[in-house]
Motif scaffolding. Sequence first.
Motif, PDB file in Angstrom:
ATOM      1  N   VAL A   1       0.850  -1.190   0.000  1.00  0.00           N
ATOM      2  CA  VAL A   1       0.000   0.000   0.000  1.00  0.00           C
ATOM      3  C   VAL A   1       0.888   1.244   0.000  1.00  0.00           C
ATOM      4  O   VAL A   1       1.512   1.577   1.009  1.00  0.00           O
ATOM      5  CB  VAL A   1      -0.931   0.023   1.225  1.00  0.00           C
ATOM      6  CG1 VAL A   1      -1.845   1.247   1.171  1.00  0.00           C
ATOM      7  CG2 VAL A   1      -1.746  -1.259   1.307  1.00  0.00           C
ATOM      8  N   ALA A   2       0.955   1.915  -1.144  1.00  0.00           N
ATOM      9  CA  ALA A   2       1.702   3.171  -1.241  1.00  0.00           C
ATOM     10  C   ALA A   2       0.758   4.314  -0.878  1.00  0.00           C
ATOM     11  O   ALA A   2      -0.377   4.364  -1.357  1.00  0.00           O
ATOM     12  CB  ALA A   2       2.242   3.359  -2.652  1.00  0.00           C
ATOM     13  N   PHE A   3       1.220   5.228  -0.033  1.00  0.00           N
ATOM     14  CA  PHE A   3       0.346   6.318   0.387  1.00  0.00           C
ATOM     15  C   PHE A   3       1.078   7.657   0.338  1.00  0.00           C
ATOM     16  O   PHE A   3       2.306   7.732   0.449  1.00  0.00           O
ATOM     17  CB  PHE A   3      -0.202   6.076   1.800  1.00  0.00           C
ATOM     18  CG  PHE A   3       0.846   5.985   2.875  1.00  0.00           C
ATOM     19  CD1 PHE A   3       1.358   7.125   3.487  1.00  0.00           C
ATOM     20  CD2 PHE A   3       1.321   4.749   3.287  1.00  0.00           C
ATOM     21  CE1 PHE A   3       2.326   7.035   4.485  1.00  0.00           C
ATOM     22  CE2 PHE A   3       2.288   4.647   4.282  1.00  0.00           C
ATOM     23  CZ  PHE A   3       2.791   5.794   4.884  1.00  0.00           C
ATOM     24  N   ALA A   4       0.284   8.711   0.165  1.00  0.00           N
ATOM     25  CA  ALA A   4       0.806  10.077   0.199  1.00  0.00           C
ATOM     26  C   ALA A   4      -0.312  10.978   0.691  1.00  0.00           C
ATOM     27  O   ALA A   4      -1.460  10.850   0.263  1.00  0.00           O
ATOM     28  CB  ALA A   4       1.284  10.521  -1.178  1.00  0.00           C
ATOM     29  N   GLY A   5       0.012  11.877   1.607  1.00  0.00           N
ATOM     30  CA  GLY A   5      -1.012  12.750   2.162  1.00  0.00           C
ATOM     31  C   GLY A   5      -0.393  13.827   3.030  1.00  0.00           C
ATOM     32  O   GLY A   5       0.704  14.309   2.742  1.00  0.00           O
ATOM     33  N   TYR A   6      -1.102  14.172   4.113  1.00  0.00           N
ATOM     34  CA  TYR A   6      -0.596  15.253   4.952  1.00  0.00           C
ATOM     35  C   TYR A   6      -0.918  15.006   6.419  1.00  0.00           C
ATOM     36  O   TYR A   6      -1.815  14.235   6.770  1.00  0.00           O
ATOM     37  CB  TYR A   6      -1.167  16.597   4.508  1.00  0.00           C
ATOM     38  CG  TYR A   6      -2.664  16.754   4.727  1.00  0.00           C
ATOM     39  CD1 TYR A   6      -3.166  17.305   5.905  1.00  0.00           C
ATOM     40  CD2 TYR A   6      -3.573  16.357   3.752  1.00  0.00           C
ATOM     41  CE1 TYR A   6      -4.532  17.448   6.105  1.00  0.00           C
ATOM     42  CE2 TYR A   6      -4.934  16.498   3.940  1.00  0.00           C
ATOM     43  CZ  TYR A   6      -5.410  17.048   5.126  1.00  0.00           C
ATOM     44  OH  TYR A   6      -6.766  17.183   5.321  1.00  0.00           O
ATOM     45  N   ASN A   7      -0.163  15.688   7.261  1.00  0.00           N
ATOM     46  CA  ASN A   7      -0.364  15.649   8.701  1.00  0.00           C
ATOM     47  C   ASN A   7      -1.422  16.679   9.081  1.00  0.00           C
ATOM     48  O   ASN A   7      -1.315  17.850   8.713  1.00  0.00           O
ATOM     49  CB  ASN A   7       0.968  15.952   9.409  1.00  0.00           C
ATOM     50  CG  ASN A   7       0.898  15.738  10.894  1.00  0.00           C
ATOM     51  OD1 ASN A   7       0.035  16.287  11.574  1.00  0.00           O
ATOM     52  ND2 ASN A   7       1.832  14.952  11.415  1.00  0.00           N
ATOM     53  N   LYS A   8      -2.446  16.262   9.810  1.00  0.00           N
ATOM     54  CA  LYS A   8      -3.550  17.157  10.149  1.00  0.00           C
ATOM     55  C   LYS A   8      -3.124  18.312  11.052  1.00  0.00           C
ATOM     56  O   LYS A   8      -3.748  19.375  11.043  1.00  0.00           O
ATOM     57  CB  LYS A   8      -4.664  16.377  10.845  1.00  0.00           C
ATOM     58  CG  LYS A   8      -5.417  15.400   9.965  1.00  0.00           C
ATOM     59  CD  LYS A   8      -6.508  14.718  10.786  1.00  0.00           C
ATOM     60  CE  LYS A   8      -7.304  13.745   9.967  1.00  0.00           C
ATOM     61  NZ  LYS A   8      -8.353  13.077  10.776  1.00  0.00           N
ATOM     62  N   HIS A   9      -2.072  18.128  11.828  1.00  0.00           N
ATOM     63  CA  HIS A   9      -1.685  19.135  12.808  1.00  0.00           C
ATOM     64  C   HIS A   9      -0.960  20.324  12.185  1.00  0.00           C
ATOM     65  O   HIS A   9      -1.159  21.470  12.594  1.00  0.00           O
ATOM     66  CB  HIS A   9      -0.814  18.501  13.892  1.00  0.00           C
ATOM     67  CG  HIS A   9      -1.491  17.374  14.615  1.00  0.00           C
ATOM     68  ND1 HIS A   9      -2.634  17.558  15.362  1.00  0.00           N
ATOM     69  CD2 HIS A   9      -1.196  16.050  14.680  1.00  0.00           C
ATOM     70  CE1 HIS A   9      -3.013  16.393  15.873  1.00  0.00           C
ATOM     71  NE2 HIS A   9      -2.162  15.461  15.472  1.00  0.00           N
TER      72      HIS A   9
ATOM     73  N   VAL B   1       3.762  17.217   4.628  1.00  0.00           N
ATOM     74  CA  VAL B   1       3.663  16.054   3.742  1.00  0.00           C
ATOM     75  C   VAL B   1       4.043  14.779   4.484  1.00  0.00           C
ATOM     76  O   VAL B   1       4.939  14.777   5.331  1.00  0.00           O
ATOM     77  CB  VAL B   1       4.594  16.238   2.525  1.00  0.00           C
ATOM     78  CG1 VAL B   1       4.696  14.943   1.715  1.00  0.00           C
ATOM     79  CG2 VAL B   1       4.102  17.368   1.644  1.00  0.00           C
ATOM     80  N   VAL B   2       3.365  13.694   4.155  1.00  0.00           N
ATOM     81  CA  VAL B   2       3.749  12.368   4.627  1.00  0.00           C
ATOM     82  C   VAL B   2       3.520  11.382   3.488  1.00  0.00           C
ATOM     83  O   VAL B   2       2.501  11.438   2.800  1.00  0.00           O
ATOM     84  CB  VAL B   2       2.955  11.947   5.884  1.00  0.00           C
ATOM     85  CG1 VAL B   2       1.461  11.949   5.610  1.00  0.00           C
ATOM     86  CG2 VAL B   2       3.399  10.578   6.374  1.00  0.00           C
ATOM     87  N   ALA B   3       4.489  10.513   3.249  1.00  0.00           N
ATOM     88  CA  ALA B   3       4.366   9.522   2.172  1.00  0.00           C
ATOM     89  C   ALA B   3       5.186   8.293   2.529  1.00  0.00           C
ATOM     90  O   ALA B   3       6.149   8.370   3.303  1.00  0.00           O
ATOM     91  CB  ALA B   3       4.831  10.101   0.840  1.00  0.00           C
ATOM     92  N   GLY B   4       4.801   7.167   1.956  1.00  0.00           N
ATOM     93  CA  GLY B   4       5.522   5.929   2.219  1.00  0.00           C
ATOM     94  C   GLY B   4       4.692   4.727   1.826  1.00  0.00           C
ATOM     95  O   GLY B   4       3.859   4.803   0.923  1.00  0.00           O
ATOM     96  N   PHE B   5       4.899   3.607   2.524  1.00  0.00           N
ATOM     97  CA  PHE B   5       4.145   2.403   2.192  1.00  0.00           C
ATOM     98  C   PHE B   5       3.929   1.536   3.420  1.00  0.00           C
ATOM     99  O   PHE B   5       4.650   1.628   4.415  1.00  0.00           O
ATOM    100  CB  PHE B   5       4.848   1.592   1.099  1.00  0.00           C
ATOM    101  CG  PHE B   5       6.180   1.004   1.497  1.00  0.00           C
ATOM    102  CD1 PHE B   5       6.258  -0.190   2.211  1.00  0.00           C
ATOM    103  CD2 PHE B   5       7.367   1.632   1.145  1.00  0.00           C
ATOM    104  CE1 PHE B   5       7.484  -0.739   2.574  1.00  0.00           C
ATOM    105  CE2 PHE B   5       8.599   1.095   1.497  1.00  0.00           C
ATOM    106  CZ  PHE B   5       8.653  -0.096   2.214  1.00  0.00           C
ATOM    107  N   LEU B   6       2.911   0.704   3.320  1.00  0.00           N
ATOM    108  CA  LEU B   6       2.625  -0.341   4.293  1.00  0.00           C
ATOM    109  C   LEU B   6       2.647  -1.655   3.530  1.00  0.00           C
ATOM    110  O   LEU B   6       2.055  -1.754   2.450  1.00  0.00           O
ATOM    111  CB  LEU B   6       1.254  -0.122   4.932  1.00  0.00           C
ATOM    112  CG  LEU B   6       0.850  -1.096   6.043  1.00  0.00           C
ATOM    113  CD1 LEU B   6       1.661  -0.814   7.307  1.00  0.00           C
ATOM    114  CD2 LEU B   6      -0.642  -0.969   6.345  1.00  0.00           C
TER     115      LEU B   6
END
Length: 205
Positions: free
Chosen positions: A75-83, A87-92
């Motif tokens: 699972v590749a993901f990219a998004g943002y920190n709500k606080h 940017v935050v991105a990576g994989f599970l």
Amino acid sequence: MRSNGGNTEHISVVLRLLAWLIILASASVNQAASATIFPAEVTYSNRTEETEETKACEIILDASNPPSREAVKFVAFAGYNKHDGGVVAGFLMAAADLTASDKYQMVQISDVAFSSRAFTSLDHLNYEAYEDGTVMAATQAPVLAAAFVNAVLAGTYEVRFARSDSRREMRTYKIASPPEEAVRNSFVHCLELFANESSRIWRNI
């Protein structure tokens, strides 16, 4: 002299036998040390994930290679920190075996890595392992996040891991197809929406 000759021949046969056994043992060790899989079944899908801390767009890769009962989810993901809007991105990543009752049973994995010609996770992402066997790797650096996402969208990469139940045998799944256009477009559209949301958070800090 005949006795010595017989001993010499016997020693020669024994040494050849030992050499043959060593070659077989080496081949066995090499085979157990790593396995390269070109999965026959590769599917991509999309999802949006939200936690207390982040919102992320996801591209989900499901890979398997029948008749092997092993399956891999990346699972590749990219998004943002709500606080802070960062940017935050990576994989599970997870691996599982299909049981006789047609249910997937998670397996413990380690030494997880994503690798392409342009990006390698081991050098750039921070890792965290979970009790259920999954492993996450992520970054908050925008440049690294962009490089990782572009590598996934390019569709030529490999994911590696070791199973704890197979003497840490390395398993390498080679992926040679990018996400379908619909999956790619959905992911990009999601990123555009989240970019606007993160910008609003950033401006209000």
